[in-house]
Motif scaffolding. Structure first.
Motif, PDB file in Angstrom:
ATOM      1  N   THR A 142       2.273   1.771  -3.855  1.00 19.74           N
ATOM      2  CA  THR A 142       1.540   2.005  -4.804  1.00 19.74           C
ATOM      3  C   THR A 142       0.382   2.890  -4.652  1.00 19.74           C
ATOM      4  O   THR A 142       0.393   3.334  -3.499  1.00 19.74           O
ATOM      5  CB  THR A 142       0.814   0.456  -5.036  1.00 19.74           C
ATOM      6  OG1 THR A 142       0.194   0.181  -4.105  1.00 19.74           O
ATOM      7  CG2 THR A 142       1.762  -0.677  -5.500  1.00 19.74           C
ATOM      8  N   SER A 143      -0.557   3.201  -5.778  1.00 17.10           N
ATOM      9  CA  SER A 143      -1.322   4.360  -5.511  1.00 17.10           C
ATOM     10  C   SER A 143      -2.602   4.128  -6.295  1.00 17.10           C
ATOM     11  O   SER A 143      -2.310   3.110  -7.277  1.00 17.10           O
ATOM     12  CB  SER A 143      -0.999   5.724  -5.560  1.00 17.10           C
ATOM     13  OG  SER A 143      -0.299   5.938  -7.009  1.00 17.10           O
ATOM     14  N   GLN A 171      -3.521   0.080  -6.943  1.00 16.57           N
ATOM     15  CA  GLN A 171      -3.329  -0.247  -5.490  1.00 16.57           C
ATOM     16  C   GLN A 171      -4.552  -0.786  -4.777  1.00 16.57           C
ATOM     17  O   GLN A 171      -4.492  -1.702  -4.389  1.00 16.57           O
ATOM     18  CB  GLN A 171      -3.128   0.989  -4.468  1.00 16.57           C
ATOM     19  CG  GLN A 171      -3.152   0.848  -3.041  1.00 16.57           C
ATOM     20  CD  GLN A 171      -3.295   2.071  -2.329  1.00 16.57           C
ATOM     21  OE1 GLN A 171      -4.251   2.464  -1.968  1.00 16.57           O
ATOM     22  NE2 GLN A 171      -2.031   2.505  -1.969  1.00 16.57           N
ATOM     23  N   CYS A 226       0.636  -1.093   0.026  1.00 15.99           N
ATOM     24  CA  CYS A 226      -0.140  -0.142  -0.044  1.00 15.99           C
ATOM     25  C   CYS A 226       0.897   1.165   0.011  1.00 15.99           C
ATOM     26  O   CYS A 226       0.375   2.214  -0.637  1.00 15.99           O
ATOM     27  CB  CYS A 226      -0.866  -0.037   1.169  1.00 15.99           C
ATOM     28  SG  CYS A 226      -2.381   0.927   1.253  1.00 15.99           S
ATOM     29  N   SER A 227       2.028   1.210   0.681  1.00 17.64           N
ATOM     30  CA  SER A 227       2.686   2.391   0.833  1.00 17.64           C
ATOM     31  C   SER A 227       3.674   2.606  -0.407  1.00 17.64           C
ATOM     32  O   SER A 227       4.337   3.819  -0.792  1.00 17.64           O
ATOM     33  CB  SER A 227       3.771   2.374   1.971  1.00 17.64           C
ATOM     34  OG  SER A 227       4.651   1.165   1.738  1.00 17.64           O
TER      35      SER A 227
END
Length: 349
Positions: free
Chosen positions: A174-175, A179, A171-172
């Motif tokens: 990708t976006s 994500q 999660c940290s």
């Protein structure tokens, strides 16, 4: 059964196999798949294999052929017993010894073979997200191809090895909608029944059509909801219904409606649902075609699938590209790296 300490624990009652503590007794342990080129080695003896490996690494120089002969012809479970026997006999960690003796891509293959399947996937995911930048193709290939149980085992192995939550780390790194697709896959909550509701099939196909080709812009959430939660049998019917409604194959529509990592992720999900061996055959071909070799993909697929479905991957490769996987590897690689990959590939057929 896999426990997050990196070992397969097999019930003696269930299999008739002696426990791993009985080091003097030859044991056999089944492969994790039924269509692999690597199968359990008959007459297996962990102590004898540990001695062969030690002999191949002691003194000046390394006998790489001995390493290939042992490790490329044993199941993951058998390699774990060899590792235990090596530690008992010589007081050293086998993987550390191998790392000290080997280099390059040959080392990467051997080290990968020494890891239980969930541990290897966790290791590859960690490599994809640590440091500067993220290799999204690693994330897609691994996460799109797992069933629920395999995903849970990878998550547990990652936590055990790195002390972090895989979901948090991905999660940290990708976006956006990409994500969200990965997070949905990581929940490991896909319906895995064989139930097909024809009314729901029509509804899902219509929902994706109306979310994409039938409108300006794309509602990716509807694609996510259908592709990441429904069971395989249901989705194969959805793909048929989608083509009937839209006059386009679902993969063609994804290419028209999506782009970048999101497109790649949805395509990988669809391809794995349709024919997982064909998906991996395509990845292998892509890793070797043209000038140069994408060794990371080649190694990952050969190591991770050799005990599961490599026979089917080979058949799909020849069907799709008119040449054997064996011949591709032989022409694209060299030295001990080539030799161990060819052993994992099996015969030239």
């Amino acid at each position: 059964m896999f426990f997050p300490n990196g070992y397969y624990i097999v019930s003696e009652k269930m299999t008739g196999i002696p426990s791993s503590s009985e080091a003097d007794t030859p044991v056999t342990m089944a492969a994790i798949g039924s269509r692999g080129t690597v199968t359990e080695f008959r007459g297996f003896n962990a102590d004898e294999d540990a001695q062969k490996l030690h002999k191949g690494m002691k003194g000046v120089g390394t006998d790489e052929s001995a390493i290939i002969e042992v490790l490329a012809k044993r199941t993951i479970a058998q390699r774990q017993l060899i590792k235990q026997a090596f530690k008992k006999a010589f007081g050293k960690d086998l993987v550390d010894e191998l790392k000290g003796e080997l280099t390059g891509n040959f080392e990467k293959v051997v080290v990968g073979l020494m890891m239980p399947s969930p541990v290897y996937s966790a290791y590859e995911l960690r490599n994809a997200i640590k440091g500067a930048g993220t290799d999204e193709s690693y994330l897609i290939d691994i996460l799109a191809s797992q069933n629920n149980q395999e995903m849970r085992e990878i998550i547990a192995a990652y936590k055990n090895a790195y002390g972090k939550n895989l979901e948090d780390d991905i999660c940290s790194d990708t976006s956006g909608m990409f994500q969200r697709v990965l997070m949905s896959l990581l929940t490991a909550n896909r319906d895995e029944s064989d139930r097909v509701d024809q009314a729901q099939v029509v509804q899902d196909a219509k929902a994706m059509y109306e979310a994409g080709e039938a409108r300006w812009g794309t509602d990716e959430v509807r694609f996510l909801t259908v592709l990441c939660t429904r069971n395989q049998k249901h989705l194969l019917r959805v793909f048929e219904e989608y083509q009937r409604i839209s006059k386009h194959d679902i993969e063609e529509s994804i290419k028209r409606e999506m782009s970048g990592n999101l497109e790649d992720a949805f395509l990988a999900i669809v391809k794995c649902l349709r024919n997982k061996p064909a998906f991996f055959a395509e990845r292998l071909h892509k890793s070797m075609k043209g000038v140069g070799t994408t060794d990371s993909i080649l190694i990952r697929v050969m190591v991770s699938r050799c005990e599961i479905d490599m026979l089917d991957i080979k058949a799909q490769f020849q069907k799709m590209y008119g040449k054997t996987l064996y011949s591709f590897i032989k022409g694209d690689c060299s030295g001990d790296y080539r030799n161990i990959l060819l052993q994992l590939c099996g015969s030239d057929s």
